[in-house]
Design a protein around this motif. Structure first.
Motif, PDB file in Angstrom:
ATOM      1  N   UNK A  89     -74.137  29.353  13.522  1.00 59.73           N
ATOM      2  CA  UNK A  89     -74.652  30.647  13.957  1.00 59.73           C
ATOM      3  C   UNK A  89     -73.719  31.813  13.652  1.00 59.73           C
ATOM      4  N   UNK A  90     -74.330  32.979  13.528  1.00 52.77           N
ATOM      5  CA  UNK A  90     -73.627  34.259  13.430  1.00 52.77           C
ATOM      6  C   UNK A  90     -74.130  35.142  14.571  1.00 52.77           C
ATOM      7  N   UNK A  91     -73.212  35.603  15.406  1.00 53.75           N
ATOM      8  CA  UNK A  91     -73.566  36.442  16.556  1.00 53.75           C
ATOM      9  C   UNK A  91     -72.928  37.812  16.362  1.00 53.75           C
ATOM     10  N   UNK A  92     -73.680  38.811  15.873  1.00 51.49           N
ATOM     11  CA  UNK A  92     -73.091  40.140  15.665  1.00 51.49           C
ATOM     12  C   UNK A  92     -72.727  40.806  16.990  1.00 51.49           C
ATOM     13  N   UNK A  93     -71.666  41.615  16.945  1.00 53.57           N
ATOM     14  CA  UNK A  93     -71.225  42.344  18.128  1.00 53.57           C
ATOM     15  C   UNK A  93     -70.837  43.758  17.741  1.00 53.57           C
ATOM     16  N   UNK A  94     -71.341  44.734  18.507  1.00 50.57           N
ATOM     17  CA  UNK A  94     -70.916  46.109  18.340  1.00 50.57           C
ATOM     18  C   UNK A  94     -69.830  46.420  19.343  1.00 50.57           C
ATOM     19  N   UNK A 106     -74.467  30.607  22.796  1.00 49.65           N
ATOM     20  CA  UNK A 106     -74.724  29.299  23.405  1.00 49.65           C
ATOM     21  C   UNK A 106     -74.671  28.149  22.413  1.00 49.65           C
ATOM     22  N   UNK A 107     -74.735  28.449  21.116  1.00 48.79           N
ATOM     23  CA  UNK A 107     -74.683  27.391  20.099  1.00 48.79           C
ATOM     24  C   UNK A 107     -73.411  27.488  19.259  1.00 48.79           C
ATOM     25  N   UNK A 108     -72.398  28.209  19.762  1.00 45.13           N
ATOM     26  CA  UNK A 108     -71.150  28.337  19.039  1.00 45.13           C
ATOM     27  C   UNK A 108     -71.292  29.193  17.800  1.00 45.13           C
ATOM     28  N   UNK A 109     -70.466  28.896  16.786  1.00 40.82           N
ATOM     29  CA  UNK A 109     -70.550  29.611  15.522  1.00 40.82           C
ATOM     30  C   UNK A 109     -69.539  30.735  15.402  1.00 40.82           C
ATOM     31  N   UNK A 110     -69.971  31.827  14.766  1.00 44.11           N
ATOM     32  CA  UNK A 110     -69.102  32.946  14.418  1.00 44.11           C
ATOM     33  C   UNK A 110     -69.494  34.179  15.231  1.00 44.11           C
ATOM     34  N   UNK A 111     -68.549  34.720  15.995  1.00 43.07           N
ATOM     35  CA  UNK A 111     -68.731  36.034  16.617  1.00 43.07           C
ATOM     36  C   UNK A 111     -68.287  37.070  15.602  1.00 43.07           C
ATOM     37  N   UNK A 112     -69.218  37.875  15.120  1.00 46.41           N
ATOM     38  CA  UNK A 112     -68.950  38.821  14.043  1.00 46.41           C
ATOM     39  C   UNK A 112     -68.792  40.210  14.649  1.00 46.41           C
ATOM     40  N   UNK A 113     -67.544  40.629  14.788  1.00 49.55           N
ATOM     41  CA  UNK A 113     -67.186  41.895  15.431  1.00 49.55           C
ATOM     42  C   UNK A 113     -67.165  43.004  14.378  1.00 49.55           C
ATOM     43  N   UNK A 114     -68.048  44.000  14.543  1.00 43.54           N
ATOM     44  CA  UNK A 114     -68.171  45.083  13.569  1.00 43.54           C
ATOM     45  C   UNK A 114     -67.260  46.280  13.871  1.00 43.54           C
ATOM     46  N   UNK A 115     -66.320  46.106  14.781  1.00 37.49           N
ATOM     47  CA  UNK A 115     -65.513  47.239  15.225  1.00 37.49           C
ATOM     48  C   UNK A 115     -64.681  47.899  14.147  1.00 37.49           C
ATOM     49  N   UNK A 116     -64.307  47.152  13.102  1.00 34.11           N
ATOM     50  CA  UNK A 116     -63.519  47.753  12.023  1.00 34.11           C
ATOM     51  C   UNK A 116     -64.389  48.543  11.051  1.00 34.11           C
ATOM     52  N   UNK A 117     -65.694  48.334  11.102  1.00 31.88           N
ATOM     53  CA  UNK A 117     -66.613  49.064  10.219  1.00 31.88           C
ATOM     54  C   UNK A 117     -67.062  50.329  10.942  1.00 31.88           C
ATOM     55  N   UNK A 118     -66.191  51.333  10.954  1.00 30.18           N
ATOM     56  CA  UNK A 118     -66.370  52.492  11.824  1.00 30.18           C
ATOM     57  C   UNK A 118     -66.195  53.821  11.100  1.00 30.18           C
TER      58      UNK A 118
END
Length: 494
Positions: A89-94, A106-118
């Protein structure tokens, strides 16, 4: 793959996690990939009651296996390619300011933090359009726009809690002045997004066209379940020349709803109409300093001075026609100056108290019935638990409005399983009362994990069509699985 690793990460199932980690490091650099449990918990947490409650109880939030912080769209492409290759999984985060468990993994995977794309990419002062990256926080953008006499007129309650442009659009957010300027879905003109298996798409440069179905509004509100929004173009407005404030008291909430209906159906367009029932009016007095008058309405009109003068006069006539009593401009001005006070530290509700915000949207003909049905359902069916129901009406449309309504239980069960079960039952009862009386699930908080179970009852057979779109765009089900009621990744079970 959450929970499948081994301690050494060199052999057995842990080897695969190590392989994925090395590929992610190759994509974004070692300093932008983490498997530290504290980082993973921070990525998963949001402002939902369940997230805050689990933290309060020293329990863990469902988290990803990797936290990854890309800086470019190309890096997002590579991350989604890796996720697709390994079917994780990929879980995007703002900014993590959501309230629906949208960042839970809930299924693990990648937390994709977009904070550097600012980054702000372009401010087109001829067309009044800004183009910026999805991780840009609203106040940062607003400061730059204001220097040019412009505004992105989107000021949500989460404005100072980290809300980002991508989050605005991904959850169909509303701001304080949405009654005049529209929601995020009305302000967005174009998006760039990365979709499985790692391809970048751009919607058309303009949102109004006759070139077939609209990809833009398919991505709007998708909450990361179809792809990762990486760049947006948003409509701007000039900063208003003048603002005018009004306030009224009403005999009851239903008279206030009628006043708002008259204002909107006469096609006046104030920037703000806020209508508070007695319980929320009391809270407003404590938090902002407005006087308690029972049912309170505050209004703000903006634009040129001539427009403000015309609208405030016309609105006063209509409010008085609906049995409103004018309280003058100062109450409205006090509200405007303190509008973020309810979100200040120590004023937002927090565990151990239990709470939940429904934010139902409906036509004018249904609003009063929904308010009455939900208040009765919550306070009657959960009387033994001491449940309370309060509401205000925040955002208005030419055809209706929304109820920002909330339940409170001051002394929930001490056992976490019992407390969360009670929380879910309160949501079941409140949402059923909304849907049974003509309401839609919500207006601006999104669905996330928390409300996914209500999507099929709301849409009926239409939900199967939505699932079909999801399956076509994301055949392995890796994009933010579990959200919007779409279920787990393909082939995975609990």
């Amino acid at each position: 793959m959450s929970g499948s690793g081994t301690a050494d990460g060199v052999s057995g199932p842990g080897f695969l996690a190590g392989q994925i980690e090395r590929e992610l490091i190759g994509a974004v650099g070692e300093s932008n990939v983490s498997r530290d449990p504290a980082d993973l918990q921070a990525q998963a947490s949001d402002w939902s009651w369940v997230s805050k409650y689990l933290t309060y109880k020293d329990l863990t939030v469902p988290a990803a296996d990797f936290a990854v912080r890309p800086e470019t769209t190309e890096e997002v492409e590579r991350i989604v390619q890796i996720a697709s290759d390994y079917r994780i999984p990929v879980v995007p985060r703002g900014g993590g300011s959501g309230t629906q468990g949208g960042t839970f993994a809930p299924y693990g995977g990648i937390a994709l933090d977009l904070g550097r794309m600012n980054r702000i990419i372009d401010i087109d002062e001829d067309s009044l359009v800004v183009t910026a990256e999805a991780g840009l926080e609203g106040p940062v953008l607003e400061e730059e726009l204001n220097k040019k006499g412009l505004t992105l007129a989107h000021y949500p309650g989460s404005y100072h809690l980290g809300a980002t442009l991508g989050g605005y659009v991904a959850a169909r957010g509303s701001g304080v002045v949405s009654t005049k300027y529209g929601k995020a879905e009305d302000q967005v003109l174009q998006v760039e997004a990365v979709v499985p298996p790692g391809k970048t798409i751009n919607t058309l440069r303009v949102p109004s066209h006759a070139a077939g179905p609209d990809l833009l509004q398919t991505l709007v509100g998708s909450e990361g379940t179809l792809g990762v929004i990486t760049k947006l173009s948003m409509r701007l407005d000039p900063l208003p020349e003048a603002r005018g404030f009004l306030s009224f008291s009403f005999p009851d909430i239903f008279a206030g709803i009628e006043a708002a209906r008259l204002i909107m159906t006469n096609r006046l367009r104030p920037a703000v109409i806020r209508l508070y029932d007695e319980a929320d009016s009391r809270k407003l007095q404590d938090w902002v300093g407005t006087p308690f008058t029972g049912t309170l309405m505050v209004i703000m009109c903006d634009g040129t001075q001539d427009l403000v003068d015309y609208e405030t006069k016309a609105i006063t006539t209509l409010a008085e026609k609906a049995s409103g009593t004018s309280l003058g401009p100062d109450v409205g001005r006090t509200w405007w100056e303190g509008k973020y006070e309810p979100y200040a530290k120590g004023k937002l509700p927090a565990p151990p108290q239990m709470y939940g915000t429904f934010d139902t949207v409906a036509r004018f003909s249904d609003l009063g019935r929904i308010y009455r049905a939900k208040k009765e359902a919550i306070e009657t069916q959960f009387a033994a638990e001491g449940a309370r129901y309060t509401a205000h009406f925040s955002h208005w449309f030419p055809w209706g409005g929304m109820i920002y309504d909330r339940f409170y239980v001051d002394n929930p069960p001490a056992d976490p399983a019992e407390a969360i079960a009670l929380h879910d039952r309160l949501w079941d009862v409140g949402v059923k009362a909304s849907l049974d009386n003509g309401g839609a699930l919500n207006e601006h908080h999104g669905v996330g994990l928390k409300l996914g179970r209500f999507m099929r009852p709301q849409y009926g057979h239409g939900f199967d069509l939505m699932r079909g779109i999801k399956d076509a765009w994301d055949p392995d089900g890796i994009m933010n699985p579990g959200k919007l009621g779409f279920g787990p990744p393909r082939g995975q079970r609990l």
